[in-house]
Design an enzyme around this catalytic site. Structure first.
Site, mmCIF file in Angstrom:
data_model
loop_
_atom_site.group_PDB
_atom_site.id
_atom_site.type_symbol
_atom_site.label_atom_id
_atom_site.label_comp_id
_atom_site.label_asym_id
_atom_site.label_seq_id
_atom_site.Cartn_x
_atom_site.Cartn_y
_atom_site.Cartn_z
ATOM 1 N N CYS A 1 45.891 69.515 -51.722
ATOM 2 C CA CYS A 1 46.123 71.063 -50.968
ATOM 3 C C CYS A 1 45.089 71.745 -52.113
ATOM 4 C CB CYS A 1 47.367 71.190 -51.560
ATOM 5 S SG CYS A 1 47.876 72.851 -51.369
ATOM 6 N N CYS B 1 46.892 75.314 -52.293
ATOM 7 C CA CYS B 1 47.257 75.603 -53.604
ATOM 8 C C CYS B 1 45.532 75.275 -55.511
ATOM 9 C CB CYS B 1 48.214 74.032 -54.373
ATOM 10 S SG CYS B 1 48.908 74.018 -52.535
ATOM 11 N N ASP B 2 45.473 74.232 -55.276
ATOM 12 C CA ASP B 2 44.174 73.926 -56.331
ATOM 13 C C ASP B 2 42.772 74.442 -56.044
ATOM 14 O OD1 ASP B 2 46.512 72.879 -57.312
ATOM 15 O OD2 ASP B 2 46.387 71.526 -56.188
#
Ligand code: NAP
Length: 317
Positions: free
Chosen positions: A140, A143-144
């Site tokens: 992701c 997200c990261d």
């Protein structure tokens, strides 16, 4: 105590599930949507969606899904957070019904089901993948990605998702290497154009990742060139894997027809092989997986489910 029997239970709260909920609720079907996490599905994890009609400047996945959820809830869609673990078929006074059991040991009954359970990101299955998940290995970018400011990352895959995410990750990373097993990419041409224009992205084609390397965190990936058979290590601080999806159809395995990859096979009206079960979105067999397609299928699935329920009750128009 008399149990509630829903006309339609929708399992899954991504774009397909929420759109099915909107249509079922507009038809005043007694409808419940069951979602195990946050409504919105995988689309929540997409930074910008550029191809959903009506948003010429794009819209974030989060905003689009908030809008879909709010629209469905505004007309009264009931959404519950729970995870369905088993489905069985029963006979009720109204006729055939589906009984659902959940992780929380709750039970639900419905005359029809719309399966909108979507799909899960596929894993590479190479040494180091499990060990480094959450330690530099991610599925992701939204997200990261921010964790890799000024660092080197690799992206694995050649489809829309890999190319879109590679471009997105250049907002943070100093260098992104896209590793793909063929000599050309599968992604939409407009995404490939954006990739070519971006001078932070390097291509590593005809190559597969054979292992993820590191100590406590990812420090590199080993790749093998499929033409020369030669191996090398690319040093990096992060590895992002976007190699397609696997349908979340295990709940209805053995109950409806699935194709060889596990996608639910339906007719053009979204009816699965078991009467009373309908499917839409990424879990349904098709050739184009897009949010706009999922939404269209969901509208049809809700309408067909409505007709089915009205047929059972003898109230069809
Ligand atoms: P995808 O289109 O199935 O592409 C997966 C890519 O990963 C392919 O290039 C495939 O290679 C490669 N791959 C598969 N297994 C592999 C393995 N074991 N090792 C190395 N490479 C592997 O999947 P996706 O890009 O994740 O997208 C999923 C769906 O969402 C697609 O239908 C896509 O169109 C849609 N989507 C659309 C958008 C958009 O419209 N903007 C954005 C994201 C996703 P081969 O090409 O050799 O098969």
């Amino acid at each position: 105590m008399k149990k509630d029997i829903y006309d339609i239970i929708i399992i899954g709260g991504g774009p397909a599930g929420l759109t099915a909920g909107l249509y079922a609720q507009r038809a005043r079907m007694k409808t419940l949507l069951i979602e195990k996490a946050l409504p919105g599905g995988q689309a929540l994890l997409t930074e910008t969606i550029e191809n959903y009609p009506g948003f010429p400047d794009g819209i974030t996945g989060h905003d689009l899904m908030e809008r879909m959820k709010n629209q469905a809830c505004k007309i009264g869609l009931e959404i519950t957070t729970d995870s369905v673990t088993a489905i069985s078929i029963e006979n009720e006074k109204e006729g055939k019904a589906f009984r659902l059991v959940s992780e929380d040991a709750r039970e639900y009954t419905a005359l029809s089901l719309i399966i909108a359970t979507g799909a899960t990101w596929r894993h590479l299955g190479v040494p180091g993948e499990d060990k480094f998940q959450g330690r530099g290995l991610s599925y992701c970018g939204v997200c990261d990605g921010p964790l890799f400011k000024g660092k080197k990352v690799v992206v694995v895959g050649g489809g829309d998702k890999a190319v879109e995410e590679a471009v997105y990750l250049t907002k943070f990373a100093s260098e992104v290497t896209l590793i793909h097993r063929r000599d050309r990419l599968r992604a939409a041409k407009i995404l490939q154009e954006a990739l070519k224009k971006n001078n932070k992205i390097k291509l590593c084609l005809n190559s597969v990742v054979t292992s993820i390397e590191g100590d406590k965190m990812v420090r590199g990936v080993k790749v093998k060139n499929l033409k020369s058979e030669k191996g090398k290590e690319i040093s990096c601080d992060g590895a992002f894997v976007f190699i397609g999806i696997t349908p979340n159809s295990s709940l209805v395995k053995g109950m409806v027809k699935l194709d060889e990859k596990g996608y639910i096979v339906t007719d053009g009206d979204m009816a699965a092989s078991e009467p009373g079960i309908f499917a839409c979105g990424d879990v349904r067999k098709k050739t184009l997986q897009q949010i706009v397609v999922a939404a269209g299928e969901a509208a049809q699935a809700a309408f067909t489910a409505q007709r089915y329920v009205e047929g059972l009750k003898g109230t069809a128009y």
